[in-house]
Structure formats: structure tokens, C-alpha cells
Write a protein that holds these residues in place. Structure first.
Motif, PDB file in Angstrom:
ATOM      1  N   UNK A   1       0.822  -1.210   0.000  1.00  0.00           N
ATOM      2  CA  UNK A   1       0.000   0.000   0.000  1.00  0.00           C
ATOM      3  C   UNK A   1       0.858   1.263   0.000  1.00  0.00           C
ATOM      4  N   UNK A   2       2.100   1.149   0.446  1.00  0.00           N
ATOM      5  CA  UNK A   2       2.982   2.313   0.534  1.00  0.00           C
ATOM      6  C   UNK A   2       3.751   2.572  -0.749  1.00  0.00           C
ATOM      7  N   UNK A   3       3.755   1.616  -1.677  1.00  0.00           N
ATOM      8  CA  UNK A   3       4.551   1.795  -2.902  1.00  0.00           C
ATOM      9  C   UNK A   3       3.681   1.462  -4.104  1.00  0.00           C
ATOM     10  N   UNK A   4       2.896   2.446  -4.499  1.00  0.00           N
ATOM     11  CA  UNK A   4       1.990   2.303  -5.628  1.00  0.00           C
ATOM     12  C   UNK A   4       2.783   2.200  -6.925  1.00  0.00           C
ATOM     13  N   UNK A   5       2.058   2.157  -8.045  1.00  0.00           N
ATOM     14  CA  UNK A   5       2.682   1.919  -9.348  1.00  0.00           C
ATOM     15  C   UNK A   5       3.823   2.897  -9.635  1.00  0.00           C
TER      16      UNK A   5
ATOM     17  N   UNK B   1      -2.795   2.095  -6.011  1.00  0.00           N
ATOM     18  CA  UNK B   1      -2.722   2.868  -7.250  1.00  0.00           C
ATOM     19  C   UNK B   1      -3.990   3.688  -7.465  1.00  0.00           C
ATOM     20  N   UNK B   2      -5.142   3.102  -7.136  1.00  0.00           N
ATOM     21  CA  UNK B   2      -6.387   3.865  -7.238  1.00  0.00           C
ATOM     22  C   UNK B   2      -6.381   5.050  -6.280  1.00  0.00           C
ATOM     23  N   UNK B   3      -5.922   4.810  -5.041  1.00  0.00           N
ATOM     24  CA  UNK B   3      -5.872   5.881  -4.051  1.00  0.00           C
ATOM     25  C   UNK B   3      -4.897   6.968  -4.483  1.00  0.00           C
ATOM     26  N   UNK B   4      -3.732   6.563  -4.999  1.00  0.00           N
ATOM     27  CA  UNK B   4      -2.750   7.552  -5.440  1.00  0.00           C
ATOM     28  C   UNK B   4      -3.298   8.391  -6.591  1.00  0.00           C
TER      29      UNK B   4
ATOM     30  N   UNK C   1       2.413  11.416   0.284  1.00  0.00           N
ATOM     31  CA  UNK C   1       2.224  11.429   1.734  1.00  0.00           C
ATOM     32  C   UNK C   1       1.451  10.204   2.200  1.00  0.00           C
ATOM     33  N   UNK C   2       0.453   9.790   1.415  1.00  0.00           N
ATOM     34  CA  UNK C   2      -0.291   8.580   1.788  1.00  0.00           C
ATOM     35  C   UNK C   2       0.639   7.362   1.773  1.00  0.00           C
ATOM     36  N   UNK C   3       1.593   7.340   0.830  1.00  0.00           N
ATOM     37  CA  UNK C   3       2.560   6.248   0.793  1.00  0.00           C
ATOM     38  C   UNK C   3       3.415   6.196   2.051  1.00  0.00           C
TER      39      UNK C   3
END
Length: 408
Positions: free
Chosen positions: A238-242, A364-367, A381-383
Motif C-alpha cells: 500500500x505504501x509503494x503504488x505503481x 494505485x487507485x488511491x494515489x 504522503x499517503x505512501x
């Protein structure tokens, strides 16, 4: 049979088995093809096809989630039939067949189809390949074996974007011509796997009753240490999106589109350089401290990228991003191999990748949503926040496993 594949010298050296080396170069060629294309795909989608940020997040997240779902099924099939290479070959072959759809694409529908087929191929090959590494490598070398494959995989991942930059310059920015060149390494990858890898025979001619029960019970046969590894990996994902968002961050701070693939070159150069030494370190000193260091690197990388206003700051964050991958990805594979039941090794890898794939889709959707609604800084920041949550999960896992070891 496994002993026949360790390839140790008369001096008892730690030379990696030949099959591990073949799998490493197979991964390198496929990643060279994939990353050449993926380093240009966000630009292709947003400039030529007019996609928005949420669309990019949906395509990237859904693609990775698809791969992870397929890894579960391929893992179950691989364990049930006790064969690894056929599924791996089908998976690599499907990805190779999907590559020409990218340069042919005239709409986001075709891109989605191509990414879907490519990731189904990745899902089919992932769990059998990872289980095969565990079966080929001696127990005392498994960290090195996973690190070696990851190092070559990452080498392909920085050679691919570097070729993308050179070809963009050579072809005067013609994206479609560059994407066509990217289909060649994928074909070579399939040929190498077909001709160069000899799969070891199963340890037993018939499966034992215990093995059959393990296969039938599926998820219920997994142990507490395995689930702790899975949950930590999911929180970490969850901390490292695409990686597409790293490329888009570089565009956002003003990097010219023709040089954007250099982001992937730098990240994967660091990733490749760190992975094999990190694997060796995990064999010698243990995995959990190394994972903690990798999570700390990811927190700093996300915070740096959230505040970046120019190319130097973005590239510094990219270097840390690559370092955290090198510290963590091979080690997580080693922990899955060590904690999954022996009769369900590929199933364990498939289950791990399924849950981390769901996390990849959500992240990835959240980012993409945060980027479009609040700006790039909030995506990173979310990451950082999720990385801190993963650190908490790692601490709990470490304590529970230490207590079980003391009681056992």
C-alpha cells in the motif's frame, strides 16, 4: 534430484545453480521489454490517448491486481500437478504475445486489454517460477538465489528505459516505433526459457496423503508465520503504488518527456545493484532487520517526493525508492518460501501475491484519486503513512515469531 541442481564445486563453493541463472536472464529479457514499454506508457496514455490520472491509476492498479489473482491459481495448479516450467512458459509466452498490442493501440480500451493479457501472463508464471527457485537452490543460498534473480530482473528494468530514451532520440520521439522494438526481448525470453531450463523432477513419484491434504485444504493449511509475512507484505505494498506515478511526478516538475524514462533507468539501476548483496546479507544476518531498513527508506523516499519541486529532488527520491526495493523484495520472497508448507509452496506464493496485488490495486487507485483531487504531494504522503503502518506490522510479526521460537 534437488542435490543434482546445486552445482557446487569440489571446494563446496556457493555458486548458484544453472537453473537459477537461466531464470535470472529470462526475467531480465522480459523486464527489458516490459519496462521499455512501461516507461513510455504513461506519456503515451496521457498525451496521445488523452487519459486522465484516475484512468492511469485504474489501468495500472487493475493490471497488477490481475497478475496477483492469476498467481494464486497458477500456484495451486503448479502444486497439484507438481510441474513448474509448463505454466511459467505459458505465462511468459502470453506476455510476449501481448506486447504488439501496445504499439497498435488507438484507444485506452486496447491499452487495457494489452495490460490485462500481459499481467495474466505475469500471474501465470510468477508463483511456479518462485517455487522453482526454492526447489533449485540449497536452503542456505535461497536469499542469494532470490536476490540474484531480482538483480537481473532489475537490470532489465533499467536497460529497457535506457533503450527507450536512446530510441526516442533515434526515432525523433516516435512512440509507436519505439514500442515495436520493445517486443523483441520478450520473444528472446520465451526462447531462452524453452531451450535453457531443465526442471527438476518431483521429489516423490506420487504425492503423499499429507501433501494431498495440504493441497485440498488450501488456505486453511497455511501457518501463522506465513500469514504474518503476507499481512506485512500487503501493508508494505500500500505504501509503494505503481512506478507510473514516479514518471508522472518527473513530468510534473518539468522534466522533458523524452528524458522521463531515465527515472526508471536510475531506479532500477539502484534496485539491481542492491538486490543481490541484500539477498546474501539476509542469508547471513536474517531478514527482519533488513525489511525494517527497507521500510525506513520508503518513508523517506515518499516524503522527499511529496515535497520535490525540481528534477534533482525527484531523482533523489527515485534513488531511495530503488534502494528500498532492493532491500525488501527478494527478502519477502525468501520469507514466503520459508513459512509456506512444503506441499503448498507455489500456492503460498500465489496467495501472497494475490493479497499484495489487491493492495497494489487499492494503492494505485488511491494515489490516482489523491493526485487528481488534491495534488501529487498527497499521493506520496499517503505512501509514507502506509509505510509506517507496515513498520508497525513488521514489529508485531517479529515479536510474535520470536515468542513462538522461544516457546518451541
Amino acid at each position: 534430484m534437488k542435490a543434482m541442481n546445486t552445482c557446487k564445486s569440489s571446494h563446496g563453493s556457493s555458486r548458484l545453480p544453472a537453473g537459477i541463472r537461466v531464470l535470472g536472464f529470462v526475467s531480465m529479457l522480459m523486464d527489458m521489454s516490459s519496462e521499455l514499454m512501461l516507461s513510455l506508457l504513461p506519456v503515451f496514455m496521457t498525451t496521445l490517448l488523452g487519459a486522465g490520472m484516475i484512468g492511469v491509476g485504474l489501468v495500472e492498479g487493475a493490471a497488477e491486481a490481475t497478475a496477483s489473482i492469476m498467481k494464486l491459481f497458477s500456484g495451486i495448479w503448479s502444486d497439484r500437478f507438481r510441474r513448474r516450467k509448463p505454466l511459467a512458459l505459458i505465462g511468459y509466452g502470453l506476455s510476449a504475445l501481448a506486447k504488439p498490442l501496445f504499439p497498435l493501440a488507438a484507444s485506452m480500451d486496447t491499452i487495457f486489454l494489452a495490460r490485462f493479457a500481459d499481467r495474466v501472463g505475469k500471474g501465470l508464471r510468477g508463483a511456479p517460477r518462485d517455487a522453482l527457485i526454492a526447489e533449485l537452490a540449497p536452503a542456505e543460498m535461497q536469499g542469494a538465489a532470490y536476490g540474484f534473480r531480482q538483480a537481473l530482473d532489475s537490470a532489465g528494468a533499467f536497460v529497457g528505459p535506457l533503450l527507450a530514451v536512446l530510441l526516442m532520440l533515434l526515432f525523433s520521439g516516435d512512440l509507436r516505433r519505439v514500442l515495436w522494438v520493445g517486443t523483441i526481448p520478450a520473444l528472446l525470453c520465451v526462447l531462452l526459457l524453452a531451450a535453457g531450463l531443465r526442471e527438476p523432477a518431483p521429489h516423490h513419484g506420487t504425492r503423499s496423503a499429507e501433501s494431498r491434504r495440504s493441497l485440498a485444504s488450501g488456505i486453511g493449511g497455511m501457518t501463522l508465520p506465513f500469514w504474518l509475512v503476507v499481512l506485512t507484505g500487503a501493508a508494505f505494498t500500500m505504501a509503494r503504488f505503481s512506478d507510473a506515478f514516479l514518471l508522472l511526478k518527473a513530468l510534473a516538475v518539468g522534466m522533458p518527456a523524452v528524458y522521463v524514462p531515465l527515472v526508471m533507468v536510475v531506479m532500477n539501476l539502484v534496485y539491481s545493484g542492491v538486490s543481490y548483496p541484500a539477498g546474501i546479507m539476509s542469508d547471513r544476518y536474517g531478514a527482519y532487520r533488513q525489511l525494517a531498513a527497507g521500510i525506513a527508506l520508503l518513508v523517506v523516499a515518499n516524503l522527499l517526493l511529496s515535497a520535490a519541486r525540481g528534477t534533482p529532488e525527484v531523482m533523489a527520491g527515485v534513488v531511495l525508492w530503488g534502494a528500498h526495493l532492493g532491500f525488501t523484495q527478494g527478502v519477502l520472497s525468501k520469507l514466503v518460501a520459508a513459512s509456506a508448507p512444503a506441499g503448498s509452496l507455489a500456492t503460498g506464493f500465489g496467495l501472497f501475491n494475490l493479497l499484495t496485488g489487491v493492495a497494489a490495486l487499492l494503492s494505485s487507485l488511491l494515489a490516482g484519486l489523491l493526485w487528481q483531487l488534491l495534488g501529487p504531494a498527497w499521493a506520496f504522503r499517503s505512501g509514507a503513512l502506509f509505510a509506517l503502518l507496515a513498520a508497525g506490522g513488521l514489529a508485531v510479526s517479529w515479536r510474535v515469531l520470536a515468542r513462538r521460537a522461544a516457546e518451541g
